[in-house]
Design a protein around this motif. Sequence first.
Motif, PDB file in Angstrom:
ATOM      1  N   ILE A 112     -28.727 -48.048  18.232  1.00 46.12           N
ATOM      2  CA  ILE A 112     -29.390 -47.828  16.945  1.00 46.12           C
ATOM      3  C   ILE A 112     -29.844 -49.151  16.307  1.00 46.12           C
ATOM      4  O   ILE A 112     -31.001 -49.260  15.880  1.00 46.12           O
ATOM      5  CB  ILE A 112     -28.470 -47.016  16.012  1.00 46.12           C
ATOM      6  CG1 ILE A 112     -28.209 -45.634  16.633  1.00 46.12           C
ATOM      7  CG2 ILE A 112     -29.070 -46.849  14.643  1.00 46.12           C
ATOM      8  CD1 ILE A 112     -29.454 -44.823  16.882  1.00 46.12           C
ATOM      9  N   LEU A 132     -28.786 -38.739  12.140  1.00 44.37           N
ATOM     10  CA  LEU A 132     -28.052 -39.202  13.322  1.00 44.37           C
ATOM     11  C   LEU A 132     -26.942 -38.218  13.655  1.00 44.37           C
ATOM     12  O   LEU A 132     -26.664 -37.940  14.825  1.00 44.37           O
ATOM     13  CB  LEU A 132     -27.470 -40.596  13.093  1.00 44.37           C
ATOM     14  CG  LEU A 132     -28.467 -41.742  12.970  1.00 44.37           C
ATOM     15  CD1 LEU A 132     -27.745 -43.058  12.798  1.00 44.37           C
ATOM     16  CD2 LEU A 132     -29.377 -41.817  14.186  1.00 44.37           C
ATOM     17  N   MET A 184     -31.336 -42.768  25.782  1.00 45.79           N
ATOM     18  CA  MET A 184     -30.536 -41.582  25.477  1.00 45.79           C
ATOM     19  C   MET A 184     -30.419 -40.652  26.669  1.00 45.79           C
ATOM     20  O   MET A 184     -29.361 -40.083  26.915  1.00 45.79           O
ATOM     21  CB  MET A 184     -31.158 -40.803  24.306  1.00 45.79           C
ATOM     22  CG  MET A 184     -30.898 -41.384  22.963  1.00 45.79           C
ATOM     23  SD  MET A 184     -29.211 -41.183  22.426  1.00 45.79           S
ATOM     24  CE  MET A 184     -29.260 -39.554  21.726  1.00 45.79           C
ATOM     25  N   VAL A 185     -31.505 -40.456  27.395  1.00 45.26           N
ATOM     26  CA  VAL A 185     -31.454 -39.562  28.552  1.00 45.26           C
ATOM     27  C   VAL A 185     -30.357 -40.037  29.495  1.00 45.26           C
ATOM     28  O   VAL A 185     -29.483 -39.279  29.919  1.00 45.26           O
ATOM     29  CB  VAL A 185     -32.804 -39.524  29.290  1.00 45.26           C
ATOM     30  CG1 VAL A 185     -32.664 -38.786  30.596  1.00 45.26           C
ATOM     31  CG2 VAL A 185     -33.859 -38.862  28.428  1.00 45.26           C
ATOM     32  N   VAL A 189     -35.524 -45.706  22.758  1.00 47.05           N
ATOM     33  CA  VAL A 189     -34.386 -44.835  22.431  1.00 47.05           C
ATOM     34  C   VAL A 189     -34.327 -43.640  23.373  1.00 47.05           C
ATOM     35  O   VAL A 189     -33.266 -43.302  23.905  1.00 47.05           O
ATOM     36  CB  VAL A 189     -34.476 -44.361  20.968  1.00 47.05           C
ATOM     37  CG1 VAL A 189     -33.494 -43.238  20.720  1.00 47.05           C
ATOM     38  CG2 VAL A 189     -34.188 -45.497  20.031  1.00 47.05           C
ATOM     39  N   LEU A 190     -35.458 -43.000  23.598  1.00 51.78           N
ATOM     40  CA  LEU A 190     -35.427 -41.783  24.416  1.00 51.78           C
ATOM     41  C   LEU A 190     -35.013 -42.100  25.850  1.00 51.78           C
ATOM     42  O   LEU A 190     -34.199 -41.384  26.436  1.00 51.78           O
ATOM     43  CB  LEU A 190     -36.780 -41.086  24.385  1.00 51.78           C
ATOM     44  CG  LEU A 190     -37.105 -40.403  23.057  1.00 51.78           C
ATOM     45  CD1 LEU A 190     -38.412 -39.650  23.149  1.00 51.78           C
ATOM     46  CD2 LEU A 190     -36.009 -39.462  22.615  1.00 51.78           C
ATOM     47  N   TYR A 221     -18.389 -45.642  25.750  1.00 53.10           N
ATOM     48  CA  TYR A 221     -19.555 -44.828  25.422  1.00 53.10           C
ATOM     49  C   TYR A 221     -19.953 -45.003  23.960  1.00 53.10           C
ATOM     50  O   TYR A 221     -21.133 -45.137  23.634  1.00 53.10           O
ATOM     51  CB  TYR A 221     -19.273 -43.355  25.721  1.00 53.10           C
ATOM     52  CG  TYR A 221     -20.455 -42.505  25.377  1.00 53.10           C
ATOM     53  CD1 TYR A 221     -21.545 -42.448  26.235  1.00 53.10           C
ATOM     54  CD2 TYR A 221     -20.527 -41.824  24.171  1.00 53.10           C
ATOM     55  CE1 TYR A 221     -22.660 -41.717  25.902  1.00 53.10           C
ATOM     56  CE2 TYR A 221     -21.649 -41.092  23.844  1.00 53.10           C
ATOM     57  CZ  TYR A 221     -22.701 -41.036  24.711  1.00 53.10           C
ATOM     58  OH  TYR A 221     -23.818 -40.327  24.381  1.00 53.10           O
ATOM     59  N   VAL A 256     -33.330 -35.705  19.365  1.00 49.82           N
ATOM     60  CA  VAL A 256     -33.339 -37.064  18.817  1.00 49.82           C
ATOM     61  C   VAL A 256     -34.760 -37.496  18.490  1.00 49.82           C
ATOM     62  O   VAL A 256     -35.004 -38.187  17.507  1.00 49.82           O
ATOM     63  CB  VAL A 256     -32.678 -38.035  19.821  1.00 49.82           C
ATOM     64  CG1 VAL A 256     -32.979 -39.466  19.459  1.00 49.82           C
ATOM     65  CG2 VAL A 256     -31.190 -37.812  19.842  1.00 49.82           C
ATOM     66  N   PHE A 311     -21.582 -36.227  16.065  1.00 48.93           N
ATOM     67  CA  PHE A 311     -21.306 -36.659  17.436  1.00 48.93           C
ATOM     68  C   PHE A 311     -20.019 -36.031  17.940  1.00 48.93           C
ATOM     69  O   PHE A 311     -19.974 -35.460  19.030  1.00 48.93           O
ATOM     70  CB  PHE A 311     -21.214 -38.182  17.517  1.00 48.93           C
ATOM     71  CG  PHE A 311     -20.611 -38.659  18.807  1.00 48.93           C
ATOM     72  CD1 PHE A 311     -21.329 -38.575  19.982  1.00 48.93           C
ATOM     73  CD2 PHE A 311     -19.319 -39.138  18.856  1.00 48.93           C
ATOM     74  CE1 PHE A 311     -20.773 -38.981  21.183  1.00 48.93           C
ATOM     75  CE2 PHE A 311     -18.753 -39.543  20.048  1.00 48.93           C
ATOM     76  CZ  PHE A 311     -19.479 -39.467  21.213  1.00 48.93           C
ATOM     77  N   LEU A 355     -26.652 -39.863  27.766  1.00 46.57           N
ATOM     78  CA  LEU A 355     -26.045 -38.547  27.549  1.00 46.57           C
ATOM     79  C   LEU A 355     -25.605 -37.922  28.858  1.00 46.57           C
ATOM     80  O   LEU A 355     -24.565 -37.272  28.920  1.00 46.57           O
ATOM     81  CB  LEU A 355     -27.006 -37.633  26.792  1.00 46.57           C
ATOM     82  CG  LEU A 355     -27.013 -37.923  25.291  1.00 46.57           C
ATOM     83  CD1 LEU A 355     -28.129 -37.197  24.599  1.00 46.57           C
ATOM     84  CD2 LEU A 355     -25.692 -37.530  24.674  1.00 46.57           C
ATOM     85  N   ILE A 401     -39.355 -45.771  19.904  1.00 47.11           N
ATOM     86  CA  ILE A 401     -38.926 -44.418  20.258  1.00 47.11           C
ATOM     87  C   ILE A 401     -38.832 -44.280  21.774  1.00 47.11           C
ATOM     88  O   ILE A 401     -37.952 -43.599  22.299  1.00 47.11           O
ATOM     89  CB  ILE A 401     -39.846 -43.353  19.625  1.00 47.11           C
ATOM     90  CG1 ILE A 401     -39.202 -41.969  19.706  1.00 47.11           C
ATOM     91  CG2 ILE A 401     -41.195 -43.298  20.269  1.00 47.11           C
ATOM     92  CD1 ILE A 401     -38.161 -41.727  18.694  1.00 47.11           C
ATOM     93  N   GLU A 403     -23.539 -46.486  22.600  1.00 49.70           N
ATOM     94  CA  GLU A 403     -24.461 -45.805  21.699  1.00 49.70           C
ATOM     95  C   GLU A 403     -24.651 -46.594  20.411  1.00 49.70           C
ATOM     96  O   GLU A 403     -25.743 -46.613  19.861  1.00 49.70           O
ATOM     97  CB  GLU A 403     -23.926 -44.414  21.349  1.00 49.70           C
ATOM     98  CG  GLU A 403     -23.962 -43.435  22.490  1.00 49.70           C
ATOM     99  CD  GLU A 403     -25.354 -42.901  22.740  1.00 49.70           C
ATOM    100  OE1 GLU A 403     -25.746 -41.947  22.064  1.00 49.70           O
ATOM    101  OE2 GLU A 403     -26.044 -43.441  23.610  1.00 49.70           O
ATOM    102  N   GLY A 440     -28.398 -35.350  15.321  1.00 48.62           N
ATOM    103  CA  GLY A 440     -28.767 -35.710  16.685  1.00 48.62           C
ATOM    104  C   GLY A 440     -27.569 -35.971  17.574  1.00 48.62           C
ATOM    105  O   GLY A 440     -27.709 -36.132  18.783  1.00 48.62           O
ATOM    106  N   VAL A 463     -31.274 -34.800  23.598  1.00 44.39           N
ATOM    107  CA  VAL A 463     -32.271 -35.870  23.735  1.00 44.39           C
ATOM    108  C   VAL A 463     -33.574 -35.450  23.075  1.00 44.39           C
ATOM    109  O   VAL A 463     -34.194 -36.223  22.332  1.00 44.39           O
ATOM    110  CB  VAL A 463     -32.514 -36.197  25.218  1.00 44.39           C
ATOM    111  CG1 VAL A 463     -33.528 -37.304  25.341  1.00 44.39           C
ATOM    112  CG2 VAL A 463     -31.227 -36.596  25.880  1.00 44.39           C
ATOM    113  N   ILE A 472     -25.328 -38.643  17.347  1.00 42.30           N
ATOM    114  CA  ILE A 472     -25.195 -40.054  17.702  1.00 42.30           C
ATOM    115  C   ILE A 472     -24.006 -40.625  16.931  1.00 42.30           C
ATOM    116  O   ILE A 472     -23.907 -40.415  15.731  1.00 42.30           O
ATOM    117  CB  ILE A 472     -26.490 -40.813  17.342  1.00 42.30           C
ATOM    118  CG1 ILE A 472     -27.631 -40.258  18.182  1.00 42.30           C
ATOM    119  CG2 ILE A 472     -26.332 -42.303  17.571  1.00 42.30           C
ATOM    120  CD1 ILE A 472     -28.982 -40.747  17.771  1.00 42.30           C
TER     121      ILE A 472
END
Lengths: 494, 539
Positions: B145, A391, B171-172, B167-168, B137, A433, A402, B175, B164, B141, A394, A430, A396
């Motif tokens: 998880i 993590l 995340m896009v 998450v993806l 933020y 991850v 992070f 971020l 997954i 996040e 990545g 991304v 996070i």
Amino acid sequence: MTYTQQLYYVLPLFVVVGGASLLLLFEAFAGEGSRRWLMGLAVVTCAAALLATWLVWRRVSDFEEVYLFDRMLVADKFSLFLTMVFLAGTLLTVLLGTDFLREHDSLYGEFFGLLLLTTSGMIILAMAADLVSVFLGIETMSVGAYVLTGAFRRHRRATEAAMKYFVAGAFATGFLLYGIALVYGTTGTTQLADIAKLASANTPPLFVIGQFMLIVALGFKVAAVPFHMWAPDAYEGAPTPVTGYMAAAIKAAGMAAILRVFYTGFGGDVLPYGPLGWATILSILSVLTMTVGNIAALRQENIKRMLAYSSIAHAGYILIGVVAAGLTPASGVARSAVLYYLLAYTFTTIGAFGVVAWIGRRNDERQMVDDWAGLAARHPAAALAMTVFLLSLGGIPPTGGFFGKFYVFRAAMDVDGQIWLVIAGVLNSVVSVYYYLRVVMAMYFRDPAREPRPLASAPMTAALAICAVAVLLMGLLPSSWLGLATSSTVLAAP
Amino acid sequence: MTDLLLPTVLFLPLVGALFLMLVPAREEGMLRGTAFAVSLATFLVSLGLVFGFDADKAGFQFVTDKRWVDSIGARFKIGVDGISVWLVLLTTFLTPIVLLSAWRSIEKKVKEFVITFLILETGMLGAFVAIDLFLFYIAWEVMLIPMYFIIGVWGGDRRVYASIKFVLYTMVGSLLMLVAIFYLYVKYGQALKAAGLPEESTFDLEAMWRLQLPHTDQIWCFLAFSLAFAIKVPVFPLHTWLPDAHVEAPTSGSVILAGVLLKFGVYGFLRFAIPLFPYATQTLGPYMFILGMVGVVYGALMSYAQDDIKKLIAYSSVSHLGFCVMGAFALNPAGMQGAIYAALSHGFTTSGLFLAVGVLYDRRHTRRIVDYGGITSEMPFFSAMFLICTLGSVGLPALSGFVGEFLTLIGSYVGGRDFADYMATPQLYTVVATSGVILSAVYLLTLFQKVMLGPLKNPKNKGLPDLSPREKAVFLPIVLGIFVLGVAPMPFLKPMAKPVDALLQSYRTKLAAPDALQIVGGAPKKPEPKAAAPEGTPE
């Protein structure tokens, strides 16, 4: 200042080199059985060097630069901070490496000696105030690293890795020397602090070519794309704890060299800018490095190789901070961001490679993603630690990784026109991850294929615990750590 | 005492999770019991927020403001206003219910499950109460998880793919939102400097609301924020993660996902995207409005086409939250209050529906509609619960769904009337969206009919046990909530009125301000307004 007084400031270096010499000496007399004792000595050396660094740290005030030995070296908080990072990395590598090498029947006393000598090269690099000491540091560091890469001396893979690393590294050294020669020829100095002053008035073509050569040479040391070809093979062939050391500490030292040479030597209002400026070139390299590293890592089934590519990608993120530092010379934000990143990244990377080392046995290395299936059910603590590291890699929260990324991106945001670097970095995060979470998924979401049989020695477990706690602390209480990094941002201004 | 109320609500689940880490994994009864008790206690404490809430104030209440990451000016600043207080209550209300519902259905890794759930609760609450962009933020996040693990560890057959993807997608969005948060931070610092103010830049949301960005910057930042929120809602065409995540998640995960996590999208639009970027809202809002309408109709049609009960309900969420998006971007009080109300109501009705699917699945281990039929005769009590949740979701008057949908549709029909060039024909789109109300009746009542009514065709369904006392305890509070929200909307709407008016007021003020970087209405911490930027209109 007399010579004797100056020696005080290089105390850490003396401790490390002294310890290394003692270790090499003892190895000649030590038998098979007493090698664990050597590990103790190496740990004591690192701890003593950390203590020495702390003593010097207390004597140097926040924005003071103490030039040593006819301005060859400089002791400031920047170098001392990095020295501590290197020493922490070395200490963890000793803890992780001893039992790992013994398991693989390749533990020789030279391991400790070489490791400490490599570290001494890094310390010189962090303290370099002159292109000649940069060269000295890089060579001392690299020669040790070449041999460490081939520590499995009976394995063809390891020998190939070491050979590849050595040949490519020697080539890069040629570039470094040539670059130094051209810069010296056009400016008449090798003093980093003087180069910018002498060169910014007019930059003859040969000077610019010299600058390019330095970029190539230092880009090679941090495995920036397109100078990264050696890295995946060398990282894979080296013993896993050494890989962690190379990916973390040696990369950190390379970044220190880049900051010393380019920020101090080629800084100011002219040299970093424009299409031929180093900041422009490094910004392109940084995007290439992140993207190539991450895309290559996506396809890896071997976790060690995946982490090797991911460490290439991380060099790209760090370079964002370096570029920002070059373009905002007056503010310390970018430099402290890079230092914070390096600290967090060192614990994270050594930890991640450490788990890879921890899990395997001789001839049963368990490096494939499938081998990690169901690890969480059998070894929850190891799986949790690896999750923390992944993590953090990545980016996070709540992990040190992070905040490292956060600070680096924020620094780039402060620079006009560099927001594209931030967006590239974010999109790359991304992508990364995905492959980090693949490992997490294997550990937690799948059932074990084979019963894990980890190496799990006590010093290794202790090292992993230290790394995991440090990564979490850096994520939960970033302020105090950043404060440390901020007070270390003094770098000889151009 | 009241100072500690909100931090208690926020951290109680986390403390509970830390405590549970010390409990041995084999003590499953104790783990479940403690987790339930902790979440129930959190709910009871959070009731204090509601009773102590002053509905006549527009700003944040129960504010706690502490130093946190000094080096970047991020503070630990939390508080609730009339919008977030209900979402906090929804979260604390659903968590114990969900833990209770999972008592029997989660059998493996119980310890990890309850710990993950409590951490998730703190993450969700943190994102609702944060008044600091950076803290928001982090919380945003942090809840990602645990949800990833809930889907991935306790989910169905395709859980790895679904987790997954979840998450993806998230995340896009998040971020890019982070990049926009940075950008705001840097620009805020520049604006402070330009106005000659000595303060350092911060992530404080209340301060940030006064920042006026140049128009092009607003567009980019709005896009970055909206992407994150639109994925969460989800707005068509970014909804494709949702059916997968819902279907693969365990019942408890689906309930929290639909009941709370989707609300972050609507909440984010109202709290961040619209007030921070008025010009961009005016320019791009109509498109969001239209996408909301498309989502309403598309979700409804997709829902009707499903043969899997859970997937049907998942798509119905796309449809229902489309109303919320339309309401939010109608930019008038009725629409915005309706959006929040519809989101609240959806939290009750859809949670109820997912729990009902969970009840059926626990008994029969299938989610296909054709495997059921005539269940009413076997499970009369369950049938009543299911029917009320269905009708609430359809929007029958006197049940919760009606109020929210009615308000959003009224708001949408009127449209941005105060803003001449905002939107030409909101009426047209509203009429199209209204068909979603009818369609929801079609697919949900068809579902109820096929599953519950008719003859008992499948012999395997013979003799299914009706709800146990534990399951009754799960459904009764939800059904009660659906009635209360439907019959007595005013206590809920009243506290929303002031914050929504203030939001629209600051929206208009900033919209009228010129296209340049500045701080509208003076700097926050300055007592005297004369140090303000040229456009200064002190509050």
